[in-house]
Write an enzyme that holds these catalytic residues in place. Structure first.
Site, short mmCIF file in Angstrom:
data_model
loop_
_atom_site.label_atom_id
_atom_site.label_comp_id
_atom_site.label_asym_id
_atom_site.label_seq_id
_atom_site.Cartn_x
_atom_site.Cartn_y
_atom_site.Cartn_z
CG ASP A 7 -1.84 1.17 1.28
OD1 ASP A 7 -2.24 1.66 0.20
OD2 ASP A 7 -2.19 1.61 2.39
CD GLU A 68 -4.99 1.66 -3.22
OE1 GLU A 68 -6.18 1.98 -3.30
OE2 GLU A 68 -4.32 1.76 -2.18
CG ASP A 141 -1.17 2.78 6.16
OD1 ASP A 141 -1.66 3.42 5.22
OD2 ASP A 141 -1.04 3.24 7.31
#
Length: 162
Positions: A7, A68, A141
């Site tokens: 992330d 991501e 996260d």
């Protein structure tokens, strides 16, 4: 298959390592965050992210990395810093020879919950359930990074290497 989910972020990029064996069972090998500090220079923070990511790769030996895509509804300054952190993260994994796959938030939500507009709590509960964890991974996260790894495992037959 061992997948490293990331992330991206500058202050605290999350990471999570998930293993899928010959069965459908998923196992969480490890997760955490790479914490950087605003008092440090941007260059030092990016270098630290790069080096810590390479240590994670060396420790857990993932076969692929899932990350991501940048979510563009944030402010331009936030996008710029996340973009710089993503650059350090991407450089760290590709220089280790790993394939990188990128997923947008809706794809990740669909892969975990079957609903592209799932909220953060739904996602966290699914990560906990799918990995058979006692508690929801913290910080958020790290849970998000595990979700990315699970997303890749659930959709890897349909992705093309970037």
């Amino acid at each position: 298959m061992i997948v490293l989910g990331i992330d991206p972020g500058l202050a605290m990029p999350g990471w999570g390592v998930v293993h899928k064996g010959n069965t459908d069972k998923l196992t969480c090998l490890a997760y955490g965050c790479i914490r950087t500090y605003p008092k440090d220079s941007l260059a030092d923070r990016l270098k630290f992210i790069f080096m810590q990511t390479q240590k994670i790769v060396d420790t857990y030996k993932p076969e692929v990395v899932a990350m991501e895509d940048i979510f563009f509804l944030k402010g331009s300054k936030v996008i710029a810093t996340i973009g710089q952190a993503r650059g350090a993260l991407i450089s760290a994994v590709v220089t280790k020879g790993l394939a990188l796959f990128e997923y947008n938030p809706r794809t990740i939500k669909l892969a975990l919950t079957g609903y592209g507009l799932a909220d953060k709590c739904q996602m966290q509960r699914m990560v906990k359930t799918m990995l058979g964890l006692k508690d929801i991974p913290k910080p958020d996260d790290a849970a998000d990074a595990l979700a990315m790894a699970i997303c890749h495992i659930n959709t890897n037959n349909f992705k093309i290497k970037l």
